[in-house]
Design an enzyme around this catalytic site. Structure first.
Site, PDB file in Angstrom:
ATOM      1  N   CYS A   1       8.691  23.540 -18.152  1.00 56.91           N
ATOM      2  CA  CYS A   1       7.397  24.114 -17.783  1.00 56.91           C
ATOM      3  C   CYS A   1       6.466  22.945 -17.496  1.00 56.91           C
ATOM      4  CB  CYS A   1       6.861  24.954 -18.937  1.00 56.91           C
ATOM      5  SG  CYS A   1       5.171  25.565 -18.731  1.00 56.91           S
TER       6      CYS A   1
ATOM      7  N   CYS B   1       5.778  23.516 -10.175  1.00 59.49           N
ATOM      8  CA  CYS B   1       5.813  24.686 -11.043  1.00 59.49           C
ATOM      9  C   CYS B   1       7.187  25.293 -10.867  1.00 59.49           C
ATOM     10  CB  CYS B   1       4.727  25.693 -10.680  1.00 59.49           C
ATOM     11  SG  CYS B   1       4.844  27.250 -11.601  1.00 59.49           S
TER      12      CYS B   1
END
Length: 274
Positions: free
Chosen positions: A74, A193
């Site tokens: 992440c 991302c």
């Protein structure tokens, strides 16, 4: 020495599954335990302190489930929590544990792709605000100029299964145009991302064929392979049965349905209360 356990992979939701998919391709012999903190998404708009607290809570749960190595799959968690966990929390533990992120492996290799030495970062508001990519890329490639663009609508597009719809075109084109206006010489775009690989076909429609798009999963998988080769003291603590388990802090039915989109296969998750 403690018994070997699975490699933990953490994400605020589903995006880390794109990283897990690539890691499992490169290192299929290991066991994995994936945890998505879906009950508390989004992380991208939260403060540094909140992201750190949520991330460390989830990492501790993975430790308690036998993981000795955890990957923060992440970008927001890597940007806002990784340094504190590595420098403060892990040093207080009585035995060997390691937590790695996704930003450094990307920064180490991005210079191999860019000829113009102009790189664009597409990420969440939290990742962009942290300036982590600017800082890390500058360490390895001080000659590269980095421009960033926050794309707040891109994750919702993916999570609502609209990533390949005509409605996605407006937001994707808007953010790409904004980024490329900052530096028309950008020849490399980092999808900073882990949700964004699902948008790669849309992104490609709105940028020149000369621009390289970098998805992080493959880079992180290569980096993890190298890390385990260089750190046999960690590698020996990773069990090898080729198994994978999936946990979510939200509804398992919802997780299973969306996870299939990210992985391309059926997932049967378990609920973890945090």
């Amino acid at each position: 020495m403690k018994e070997a356990g699975p490699i933990g992979i953490f994400d605020s939701g589903y995006g880390g599954l794109t990283v897990f998919r690539e890691i499992a391709k490169v290192l299929p012999q290991y066991d994995y335990l994936y945890l998505g903190d879906n009950a508390r998404v989004p992380y991208g708009t939260r403060s540094f302190e909140t992201v750190y607290r949520y991330t460390w809570e989830c990492v501790q749960h993975l430790f308690s489930m036998g993981c000795r190595l955890v990957i923060l799959a992440c970008n927001t968690a890597s940007a806002k929590a990784l340094r504190s966990i590595q420098q403060n929390d892990l040093t207080q533990l009585p035995d060997l544990r390691r937590v790695l992120g996704v930003i450094r492996p990307t920064a180490e290799l991005v210079g191999e792709y860019s000829k113009t030495r102009r790189v664009g970062i597409l990420g969440t508001q939290g990742t962009v605000a942290s300036q982590s990519y600017i800082i890390e890329i500058e360490k390895f490639f001080p000659d590269i100029k980095v421009e960033q663009e926050a794309c707040p609508m891109w994750v919702p597009l993916v999570e609502n299964n609209e990533f390949d719809s005509p409605g996605a075109d407006y937001f994707i084109r808007k953010n790409l145009d904004s980024l490329l206006q900052k530096s028309p010489d950008i020849d490399t775009l980092v999808l900073a991302c882990t949700h964004y690989p699902l948008l790669i076909n849309k992104i490609r429609q709105f940028v020149s064929a000369d621009i390289t798009l970098i998805s992080q999963g493959e880079l992180v998988a290569e980096s993890l392979y190298d890390y385990l080769q260089r750190h046999p003291e960690i590698e020996i603590l990773c069990s090898k049965n080729g198994d994978a388990e999936f946990y979510t802090t939200e509804s398992t039915d919802g997780f299973n349905q969306k996870a299939k989109v990210f992985l391309g296969q059926e997932v049967f998750s378990k609920h973890l209360a945090i």
